[in-house]
Design a protein around this motif. Structure first.
Motif, PDB file in Angstrom:
ATOM      1  N   ILE A 150       0.720  -1.217   0.099  1.00 17.98           N
ATOM      2  CA  ILE A 150      -0.069   0.135   0.028  1.00 17.98           C
ATOM      3  C   ILE A 150       0.881   1.095   0.042  1.00 17.98           C
ATOM      4  CG2 ILE A 150      -1.850  -1.113   1.005  1.00 17.98           C
ATOM      5  CD1 ILE A 150      -1.255   0.023   3.607  1.00 17.98           C
ATOM      6  N   SER A 151       1.982   1.281  -0.076  1.00 18.64           N
ATOM      7  CA  SER A 151       3.015   2.108  -0.012  1.00 18.64           C
ATOM      8  C   SER A 151       2.781   3.340   1.084  1.00 18.64           C
ATOM      9  CB  SER A 151       2.892   2.998  -1.433  1.00 18.64           C
ATOM     10  OG  SER A 151       3.105   2.172  -2.554  1.00 18.64           O
ATOM     11  N   LEU A 152       2.591   2.572   2.213  1.00 21.20           N
ATOM     12  CA  LEU A 152       2.335   3.481   3.407  1.00 21.20           C
ATOM     13  C   LEU A 152       3.263   4.676   3.688  1.00 21.20           C
ATOM     14  CD1 LEU A 152       0.332   3.665   5.986  1.00 21.20           C
ATOM     15  CD2 LEU A 152       2.024   2.439   7.236  1.00 21.20           C
ATOM     16  N   GLU A 153       4.616   4.408   3.724  1.00 21.32           N
ATOM     17  CA  GLU A 153       5.469   5.348   4.100  1.00 21.32           C
ATOM     18  C   GLU A 153       5.352   6.508   3.019  1.00 21.32           C
ATOM     19  OE1 GLU A 153       7.835   5.874   6.335  1.00 21.32           O
ATOM     20  OE2 GLU A 153       6.986   4.402   7.585  1.00 21.32           O
ATOM     21  N   ARG A 154       5.275   6.162   1.742  1.00 18.34           N
ATOM     22  CA  ARG A 154       5.167   7.231   0.586  1.00 18.34           C
ATOM     23  C   ARG A 154       4.069   7.942   0.956  1.00 18.34           C
ATOM     24  NH1 ARG A 154       4.430   5.235  -5.249  1.00 18.34           N
ATOM     25  NH2 ARG A 154       2.680   6.362  -5.335  1.00 18.34           N
ATOM     26  N   ALA A 155       2.833   7.415   1.005  1.00 20.28           N
ATOM     27  CA  ALA A 155       1.537   8.278   1.438  1.00 20.28           C
ATOM     28  C   ALA A 155       1.511   8.917   2.559  1.00 20.28           C
ATOM     29  CB  ALA A 155       0.480   7.109   1.480  1.00 20.28           C
ATOM     30  N   PHE A 156       2.287   8.718   3.479  1.00 17.82           N
ATOM     31  CA  PHE A 156       2.354   9.452   4.640  1.00 17.82           C
ATOM     32  C   PHE A 156       3.420  10.709   4.355  1.00 17.82           C
ATOM     33  CE2 PHE A 156       5.086  11.177   8.278  1.00 17.82           C
ATOM     34  CZ  PHE A 156       4.192  11.236   9.180  1.00 17.82           C
ATOM     35  N   ASN A 157       4.307  10.343   3.669  1.00 18.22           N
ATOM     36  CA  ASN A 157       5.373  11.607   3.519  1.00 18.22           C
ATOM     37  C   ASN A 157       4.745  12.706   2.519  1.00 18.22           C
ATOM     38  OD1 ASN A 157       7.576  10.760   5.047  1.00 18.22           O
ATOM     39  ND2 ASN A 157       8.198   9.405   3.584  1.00 18.22           N
TER      40      ASN A 157
END
Length: 82
Positions: free
Chosen positions: A44-51
């Motif tokens: 889900i690309s969590l880190e990228r979504a957060f950043n």
């Protein structure tokens, strides 16, 4: 001839059972959070979504999330007031 066919079928079934859970790739425990472009693993690309979406932002209000399934004791004393 009949015994040979039965033996062949047994061997084919056992082959599928034995090798069904083998994997050529070892995934980390958080594989579902990975980013395809960085690690090659779909997630889900969590880190990228957060950043990209949430970094340096603060929530306007507090949100409480509860998950209730068949394993929750709804009569527990901590859940009585809610």
């Amino acid at each position: 001839m009949k015994n040979t066919i039965v033996l062949l079928l047994v061997v084919l079934v056992l082959n599928q059972v034995v090798f069904a859970q083998l994997s050529t790739t070892t995934y980390s425990k958080g594989w579902h959070l990975e980013d395809k472009s960085e690690s090659g693993i779909y997630g889900i690309s969590l880190e990228r979504a957060f950043n990209e979406l949430l970094k340096d932002k603060t929530p306007k209000k507090k949100i409480v999330v509860a998950v209730i399934d068949s394993g929750v004791d709804t009569l527990h004393e901590d859940l009585k007031p809610v």
